[in-house]
Design a protein around this motif. Sequence first.
Motif, PDB file in Angstrom:
ATOM      1  N   UNK A 127       0.541  -1.373   0.402  1.00  0.00           N
ATOM      2  CA  UNK A 127      -0.180   0.012   0.243  1.00  0.00           C
ATOM      3  C   UNK A 127       0.628   1.562   0.004  1.00  0.00           C
ATOM      4  N   UNK A 128       1.252   1.128   0.522  1.00  0.00           N
ATOM      5  CA  UNK A 128       2.370   2.362   0.810  1.00  0.00           C
ATOM      6  C   UNK A 128       3.593   2.771  -0.532  1.00  0.00           C
ATOM      7  N   UNK A 129       3.831   1.629  -1.080  1.00  0.00           N
ATOM      8  CA  UNK A 129       4.774   1.455  -2.334  1.00  0.00           C
ATOM      9  C   UNK A 129       3.703   2.419  -3.815  1.00  0.00           C
ATOM     10  N   UNK A 130       2.445   2.370  -3.023  1.00  0.00           N
ATOM     11  CA  UNK A 130       1.969   2.482  -4.882  1.00  0.00           C
ATOM     12  C   UNK A 130       2.172   4.791  -5.266  1.00  0.00           C
ATOM     13  N   UNK A 131       2.210   4.733  -4.656  1.00  0.00           N
ATOM     14  CA  UNK A 131       2.629   6.099  -4.527  1.00  0.00           C
ATOM     15  C   UNK A 131       3.767   6.420  -5.107  1.00  0.00           C
ATOM     16  N   UNK A 132       4.310   5.396  -4.938  1.00  0.00           N
ATOM     17  CA  UNK A 132       5.878   5.733  -4.918  1.00  0.00           C
ATOM     18  C   UNK A 132       6.199   5.231  -6.448  1.00  0.00           C
ATOM     19  N   UNK A 133       6.049   3.998  -7.202  1.00  0.00           N
ATOM     20  CA  UNK A 133       5.630   3.233  -8.106  1.00  0.00           C
ATOM     21  C   UNK A 133       4.838   4.813  -9.405  1.00  0.00           C
ATOM     22  N   UNK A 134       3.876   5.467  -8.679  1.00  0.00           N
ATOM     23  CA  UNK A 134       3.505   6.407  -9.878  1.00  0.00           C
ATOM     24  C   UNK A 134       4.349   7.880 -10.154  1.00  0.00           C
ATOM     25  N   UNK A 135       5.440   7.971  -8.623  1.00  0.00           N
ATOM     26  CA  UNK A 135       6.212   9.542  -9.068  1.00  0.00           C
ATOM     27  C   UNK A 135       7.458   8.831  -9.266  1.00  0.00           C
ATOM     28  N   UNK A 136       7.679   7.363  -9.941  1.00  0.00           N
ATOM     29  CA  UNK A 136       8.261   7.407 -10.481  1.00  0.00           C
ATOM     30  C   UNK A 136       8.421   6.592 -11.948  1.00  0.00           C
ATOM     31  N   UNK A 137       6.880   6.627 -12.671  1.00  0.00           N
ATOM     32  CA  UNK A 137       6.603   6.819 -13.816  1.00  0.00           C
ATOM     33  C   UNK A 137       6.766   8.385 -14.053  1.00  0.00           C
ATOM     34  N   UNK A 138       6.118   9.942 -13.099  1.00  0.00           N
ATOM     35  CA  UNK A 138       6.544  10.875 -13.301  1.00  0.00           C
ATOM     36  C   UNK A 138       8.416  10.903 -13.664  1.00  0.00           C
ATOM     37  N   UNK A 139       8.881  10.812 -13.040  1.00  0.00           N
ATOM     38  CA  UNK A 139      10.793  10.976 -13.564  1.00  0.00           C
ATOM     39  C   UNK A 139      10.882  10.503 -14.344  1.00  0.00           C
ATOM     40  N   UNK A 140      10.378   8.825 -14.989  1.00  0.00           N
ATOM     41  CA  UNK A 140      11.194   8.601 -15.633  1.00  0.00           C
ATOM     42  C   UNK A 140      10.172   9.102 -17.148  1.00  0.00           C
ATOM     43  N   UNK A 141       9.102   9.987 -16.858  1.00  0.00           N
ATOM     44  CA  UNK A 141       8.409  10.335 -18.251  1.00  0.00           C
ATOM     45  C   UNK A 141       9.188  11.785 -18.133  1.00  0.00           C
ATOM     46  N   UNK A 142       9.387  12.595 -16.693  1.00  0.00           N
ATOM     47  CA  UNK A 142      10.096  13.631 -17.369  1.00  0.00           C
ATOM     48  C   UNK A 142      11.997  13.749 -17.888  1.00  0.00           C
ATOM     49  N   UNK A 143      11.698  12.355 -18.198  1.00  0.00           N
ATOM     50  CA  UNK A 143      13.343  11.886 -18.499  1.00  0.00           C
ATOM     51  C   UNK A 143      13.955  11.033 -17.822  1.00  0.00           C
TER      52      UNK A 143
END
Lengths: 853, 170
Positions: A443-459
């Motif tokens: 449960x606590x790692x879901x948001x982190x995954x979302x942020x990682x996707x955002x980071x990847x999108x930003x390169x």
Amino acid sequence: MSDTPKLRIDGREVTFRPGVDLLTACIEAGVMVPHFCWHGALGSVGACRLCAVTVTENGRDRIEMSCMTPATDGMEIKLRDPESEDFRARVIEWLMVNHPHDCAVCEAGGACHLQDMTVATGHHARRARFPKRTHRNQDLGPLLTHEMNRCIACYRCTRFYRGYAGGRDLDVFGAHDNVYFGRAEDGVLESPFAGNLAEVCPTGVFNDKGWSKGYARPWDMMHSPSVCNGCSVGCNLTISERHGRIRRVENRYHGAINGFFLCDRGRFGPLWVESDARLATPLIRGAEVTPNAALAAAREVIAQGAIGIASPRASLEANYALRRLVGAERFFAGVPDAEAAQDAAIVAALASHPIASLKDIETADAALVLGEDLTGHAPRAALALRQTTRAAERALAAEKGVPHWLDNAVRVAGEGRRAAVTLVTPLADALDGVAARALRRDADAVAAFGRAVAAALRGEAAQDDARAVAAELAAAEAPVVIAGAGLGVAGTVEAAAEVVAALPKARLALFPAEANSLGLALMGVAGGLEAAAQARGARPVIALETDLEGTPLAAAQVVALEALATATTAGAQVALPVASFAEAAGTFVNHEGRAQRAFAARPDGPPAAWRVLSALGGLWDADARVDDVLARLAEDLPVLAGAAEAAPGSGTKPCAARAPRRYSGRTADDLAGRVPEGMPPVDPDGGLSWSMEGAQGAAVDPARSSGPAEDGLHSPSAACLAQAYVGGPLKGGDPGVRVIRPGMELARTPDAPAHPAEGLRVIPLHDPFAAHPSDRAGAPLAERAGRPVMRLHPEDAAALGLSEGALATVAGARLPVVCDAGLPRGHVGLPAALSRRVPARIDAAHITPEDVQ
Amino acid sequence: MIRGIIQSLWEVGSKLWEPKYTANYPEVKPELPARYRARIILSRDPDGAERCVACNLCAVACPVDCIDVVKAEAEDGRWYPETFRINFARCIFCGYCEEACPTAAIQLIPDFELADYARSSLIYDKDDLLIAGEGKVPGYRYWDVAGKALAGQAPREGQSAAVDLKGLAP
Ligand code: SF4
Ligand code: SF4
Ligand code: SF4
Ligand code: SF4
Ligand code: FES
């Protein structure tokens, strides 16, 4: 060739949308071609042969199935051609060869597409002289009836249940003229969307069982436009009443939200209003008193100033009246601080990103779901996402030149390709089977995954799977990112917003917990329940539709305004019955920030909560209407000014008639000559009458309309006629007003509490059939709802000394334990409603095993 | 003028020898044909069960809306009226209900003596309407032809035996 293609129907030239089938082209031109198997959301299959029309080409006529023929420019067709008219009449006649002679004892009678079509062709005498086929019926559980002899084999049921809703347990059996639609054996239909079969089936094979038990003919009920209170999606409903009893709920088409379908919670949930779980009379400390005595006692209790506990399920009007009564500083939400803070975060995120409606989800080609169990938390959104998963299939089929409306062909040509839909959840999800990627994260790692996707999108650097998801989203034409309050952890909403910010074409869908969570957040609260407990001092509490049992306010002196009898009303200083969402006009703000008006569906319910609050505090005159409350709200809180435009005001003329023209039995009770006894009740808030007087059918604006009423067409299959184009918005525009706008001024955000770092992480277990105690109060859903349990990883359970089936107490609730290896270690799954009442982590010591004798 | 008076006397006086039309009602009751439309009754099946299936077709056919029927369902799936009410203060004895009825339950009979001093006495409920027999339509049983079987009911005339879905025969 001209720009807009045209065709001629019976000599009349009409334009059509390029790429549609002939039947759709005709319906959009306002010509109802008789049909059974074609459906606005399910496309064409060519199973029934009723839609035959005469196509004229090079001076020669031929008969074609309009649903299987592409509309082409310059086409000439005839409906009123003796040959195709005769063809259609024969089709009806052979369908009736096996159809029983039982409209009299069929619930669908009066709103039956088969009946409409049969009457239209004039078939009234049977020529066939051989026995009718007999099928055995099945018991399909508490929600639907089954009467297979009425089937005309249009395949709509299996196309919806299997193809559209992803159900597995309804199928077609048998061969040739014996085809059978049912389950392999008797049993409950499992899909949480099964109730739609009652509307999808053009005959009376599947009918609403709850309605059948309290039956009234469709023409004998008052139909009121309403909005579902079951979750934050805000699907539009038509609620039907006769003799003071709510009898049935049906889908009310809304182009951007529910389209043609509801979930079962929305369809059967509102029937709790008729259950004996209602708070029926005013109470003082549990003893029945008169309304006036209760009001006087309540005034006394709150005389020295009270704090107000608002409800995310109550209307804007009710919450605003409470806010006026207690003042903004003492106005708290009846949810934990964390949830109040999250609702404010949702509003903030929606105000700065493009918002996705359910229609946008349905038409998206990629999706990322962060932590939401959509099927349990916002069921209709899960149905929309199921259509998203087919986007790749649709794209491949289109590439091969298969028209989108040939649904079966699209499935074959699509080669089973899955659209880039990624689920990131802690538990196995009902959508796993159709998602391209189902990722399990704590449960606590879901948001982190979302942020990682955002980071990847930003390169920026990110782990592999986040990069893969980012690449898919970046490649999509119309991606959506979905999050919400379903998982009960902070951060997923912000992470989803971060992903959308990094994706220029993306839209954001956020699902808060309740039907009016966003309305309350827009109004602005001083905090949640914990904050309220701190601010209270020794003041009494006015609790609006909130059960305070098990909250920090449980010990307070309470004036409770409730529709449902709860532990709080039983112990309250004063308990005042108020209207449920189905008994008073009220405005609700759904997940996309759309303010929608629900109207009273029963003329004789208890008073609206805002009227009771107004009487307590002298807020408005005794004859004030909803319009007056909303006008004052707009002055006070300009962000919610749009709420007044959600539907025409109560003074609108002509008013819309709730009763169909052929409403019967009106004079069965009156004593002729004494007219006042027969006078219908007056609805002060609606602009709708409690009689057949007023505008009907297409003459009514969409917000007050309870469905199209065309001459000769009475069934839900006629819904397409009210749409600007099939599956599009309603003629006159989809009802509701978006009140969340980019750059709007935001209400004060309540502080989010710090989460305890130790203990078992609570995971809400959502039940599609029971989100709120009221769902278990109504008979149909109560039978369908799963039993509330506590889920633990087997090793965690063993460490606590618990085994499968043992009873354990947590936060005052006794629950049987289910050992589930699918649950991550260190987590505890609790029923969603309970999980919202406990901290995000609970100390294992607070889970106490109970000795079972 | 004299001529006028004599002519009137003659015309009135000549009636003395004409046959009398006065009916000695209520001492002598009129003989009315069986099709005469007056008081409404609810009849029963040949096997004695209530005929009415609470379909509400009579109610919707009624031009003055004076019929109100509430459906209930028996254990075996049979529909029947939980309540059935006709307001004879409103009824115009048009007979549309009888024409609409698919079960021959509702029938108008020649008993026209319905007058009462209180309007409330003109509201007839199921107990007041239901008779013991089949009325004008002997032998008809809707459930034999409906095509919807009651629990435990054997296939009726005109219905096949239940389909065997596992059979492979063409
Ligand atoms: S399905 Fe329609 S036509 Fe068939 S019995 Fe029912 S109402 Fe009549
Ligand atoms: S059960 Fe209804 S929807 Fe299904 S094939 Fe038969 S008529 Fe069509
Ligand atoms: S999805 Fe939500 S709003 Fe829609 S019908 Fe279901 S419970 Fe109601
Ligand atoms: S009397 Fe006949 S028409 Fe009226 S409800 Fe009964 S069965 Fe239907
Ligand atoms: S609607 Fe065209 S074949 Fe059924």
